[in-house]
Design an enzyme around this catalytic site. Structure first.
Site, PDB file in Angstrom:
ATOM      1  N   ASP A 172      -1.200  -3.259 -30.047  1.00  0.00           N
ATOM      2  CA  ASP A 172       0.322  -3.582 -30.215  1.00  0.00           C
ATOM      3  C   ASP A 172       1.115  -2.786 -31.531  1.00  0.00           C
ATOM      4  OD1 ASP A 172       2.915  -5.093 -30.213  1.00  0.00           O
ATOM      5  OD2 ASP A 172       1.847  -5.950 -28.532  1.00  0.00           O
ATOM      6  N   HIS A 250       6.198  -7.330 -33.330  1.00  0.00           N
ATOM      7  CA  HIS A 250       5.908  -7.642 -31.995  1.00  0.00           C
ATOM      8  C   HIS A 250       4.505  -8.107 -32.097  1.00  0.00           C
ATOM      9  CE1 HIS A 250       4.788  -6.472 -27.780  1.00  0.00           C
ATOM     10  NE2 HIS A 250       6.366  -7.090 -27.679  1.00  0.00           N
ATOM     11  N   SER A 437       6.154  -9.367 -22.440  1.00  0.00           N
ATOM     12  CA  SER A 437       5.193  -9.477 -23.610  1.00  0.00           C
ATOM     13  C   SER A 437       4.622 -10.399 -23.848  1.00  0.00           C
ATOM     14  CB  SER A 437       6.105  -8.633 -24.754  1.00  0.00           C
ATOM     15  OG  SER A 437       5.882  -7.312 -24.731  1.00  0.00           O
TER      16      SER A 437
END
Length: 670
Positions: A172, A250, A437
């Site tokens: 990520d 994220h 996600s």
């Protein structure tokens, strides 16, 4: 027929459809209502930073030999910056600057016409898809763990909270390791975000990106530091086709869903709070390239990345704590199915390596509200595709759906670890995000609990996740795959933890024997034999016959008192044993091109395959043996110019019906 991929996968799944939740006062952290700008624009131009090449099997030469042919077909002032060539015949031609994918059409045509090349794809860019005393656990914010259509984590914790020896790679944007809910919850990771360009040939007359690290945003290329420096963009199109926005954090949000600390009196709890996350940074300010993402997956699985990367980034240490679960909350949707098939050749090859090393790969299905079959990499072979569901167990409108969805998990109002910094990290915080996600790490964490309990084979783990999932009325297989995963049901199901043991002779007339392997939770096991996927008999033994030649014989163990769809199996290919012979003069002159005659005999079969001839370790000839050759071919060898003894080796590759063989002979050259 070779398909040509005209556009890389760049129109990508957003990090999240953000919905902030106000948080109460928490020790050591702050809440934030500021949300990053959406990370993808589905109609944006599609950039490419290079070309990924798969060399044909047995091709002579390397990717570097293709540089000059490619360079003349590139746009003006753009050249080949660097090359990488490694195992599995994969290679990379990196460009001196980013270009639009359409500008690579001519170069791709040249490569596709080259007999040394099997397939070609642009190196596109991807972006993110987006019972305890922890306050957010107690106030109901973590519905994805505790709600009626959550993953049933508290019930699973009565069995295990995970093993500290199990690692989940979060491939990520990196990780903020000082977050109080993640401190000590991770093992060493690595950074694979790279945008340093250079010139490798005369076609490259200017360098726009050398040492700029615009996407990496940390001042360097690949290194051992997977910390997230932030992925903000100051202005629209700072990264091609992407709007300005604040940092998404994220990877940190994903990591909190997996392994946030439990019972530490603050914030949130992860679904598998005792396992460790391994941050693998592949997404920067401008996303991440397919090559860098693939190298991150391979490294996480424990593969030798230096071998694939060709030493472009120096010697990359092999991951000494490989991850058995790999989470990819990233991806992209492609308009043309033909392009998806071509791109999946690359990602399928990467997953095959990782799965062979024992890693299970979980991938977000995408947030386009479209046909999931056109999302990459989640629709590719070897990836567990995860759709997003709401508090009623129904697919959320933004989640992709359709063929290839494997399972679903909560993907709206997912509260997890975050940071208040709009650019660089500042105060640690918590934040609510929406997206596939957020659903993918729920499945990855559930898989980590299963792995901790001994369910370690990637195929078996996937079967268990699917067989124990729950489906809400109104959420069909096309919407939610097998249904919403349940950590509790995974752990209480009757499941195999080892494959049936297979022994015996896999040739006609031989007998195969099997034992069931080990199972959890009091399973009563039966053995079933299959030929080419079709059931032929049951029991502990199998007599091999002529009908099995060229087929795969499988013994499958399943529980008669368990959930249908859960099984483990072992397979063997049935082939006949050949007799290989070859003839050539024992003495010859160095000016002579000798004829070598190869004969292969196999019972009941006309041999086919490849004959390779070696002078010592050097391959000097290759020829295909076809059925019409009736097991005999003649090869004219090149001149053996060095005087003295030469050991000539003939290697027969074998085929689907015939085993391989090899033989050697010493000849003298005068």
């Amino acid at each position: 027929m070779r398909l040509r991929l005209r556009r890389p996968l760049t129109l990508l799944v957003p990090a999240a459809l953000t919905c902030a939740l106000a948080a109460g006062t928490l020790p050591a952290v702050a809440s934030t209502d500021d949300a990053p700008a959406p990370l993808n624009t589905t109609e944006a131009p599609e950039p490419a930073r290079g070309i990924i090449v798969k060399l044909a099997d047995g091709a002579d030469g390397a990717v570097t030999d293709l540089v000059d042919d490619v360079a003349v077909e590139l746009p003006d002032d753009v050249g080949v910056a660097q090359t990488a060539s490694g195992p599995a015949d994969l290679g990379l031609l990196e460009l001196s600057e980013q270009v639009a994918s359409g500008d690579l059409d001519a170069a791709i045509e040249v490569l596709e016409a080259d007999p040394r090349v099997e397939w070609v794809v642009p190196n596109g860019v991807r972006l993110p898809s987006a019972t305890a005393n922890d306050p957010r656990f107690r106030d109901g914010s973590l519905w994805n763990l505790t709600g009626a259509w959550g993953v049933e984590a508290p019930q699973a914790w009565d069995i295990t909270t995970g093993s500290g020896n199990v690692r989940v790679a979060v491939v990520d944007t990196g990780l903020l390791t000082n977050h109080p809910d993640l401190a000590g919850q991770y093992v060493a990771g690595r950074d694979f975000v790279d945008d340093e360009y250079d010139c490798a040939n005369s076609a490259c007359s200017r360098i726009r990106y050398r040492n700029s690290f615009t996407s990496a945003n940390d001042g360097n290329s690949w290194d051992a530091n997977p910390a997230d420096p932030g992925d903000w963009r100051d202005y629209d199109n700072q990264c091609r086709g992407m709007a300005a926005g604040t940092s998404s954090w994220h990877g940190t949000h994903v990591a909190g869903t997996i392994a946030g600390k439990r019972n530490n009196g603050i914030g949130v709890a992860g679904i598998a709070p005792t396992v460790k996350v391994q941050p693998v940074r592949v997404l920067g300010r401008c996303g991440g390239t397919d090559w860098d993402i693939a190298m991150g997956v391979l490294w996480a699985s424990g593969a030798n990345v230096t071998g694939y990367d060709g030493g472009r980034h120096g010697k990359v240490p092999v991951n000494r704590t490989p991850a058995k679960i790999i989470n990819l909350s990233l991806g992209g949707w492609m308009a043309r199915p033909a392009d998806v098939r071509e791109m999946c050749k690359f990602y399928g090859q990467i997953s095959a390596v990782a799965r062979k090393r024992g890693s299970t790969i979980v991938a977000a299905a995408g947030n386009n509200g479209r046909n999931h079959a056109q999302n990459v990499p989640s629709s590719c072979p070897g990836y567990i595709a995860v759709a997003a569901t709401d508090q009623k167990g129904l697919r959320v409108s933004f989640s992709n759906y359709g063929p290839g969805i494997d399972v679903a998990a909560p993907g709206v109002d997912i509260f997890s670890t975050y940071n208040s910094g709009k650019r660089a990290p500042t105060t640690n915080s918590y934040h609510s995000d929406n997206g596939t996600s957020m659903a993918a790490p729920a499945v990855a964490a559930t898989a980590a609990l299963a792995y901790s309990a001994g369910i370690t084979h990637p195929d078996v783990l996937e079967r268990v996740l699917k067989a124990t999932a729950r489906r809400a009325a109104g959420c069909s297989a096309a919407q939610c795959g097998a249904g919403v995963v349940s950590a509790h049901r995974v752990l209480t199901a009757k499941t195999p933890i080892s494959a049936p043991r297979l022994s015996g002779t896999p040739r006609p007339g031989g007998t195969l024997r099997a034992t069931p392997g080990s199972w959890r939770n009091g399973a009563t096991v039966k053995l079933t034999w299959l030929r080419a996927g079709r059931v032929v008999t049951t029991g502990s033994t199998y007599r091999v016959g002529k009908a099995d030649i060229g087929k795969v014989v499988t013994v499958r163990s399943s529980a008669t008192n368990g959930t249908p769809g859960i099984f483990h199996q072992s397979s063997v290919a049935v082939k006949v044993k050949p007799r290989l012979a070859f003839g050539m003069p024992s003495k010859l002159k160095k000016s002579t091109r000798a004829k070598l005659t190869v004969k292969v005999k196999a019972p009941s079969v006309r041999p086919t395959g490849t004959i390779k001839v070696y002078d010592g370790k050097k391959r000097i000839a290759v020829k295909k043996m076809k059925a019409k050759n009736k097991g005999k071919i003649v090869i004219k060898l090149p001149k053996l110019k060095k005087k003295g003894k030469h050991r000539i080796r003939v290697v027969y590759s074998g085929s689907g019906k015939v085993s391989g063989a090899k033989k050697s002979k010493v000849v003298r050259v005068r």
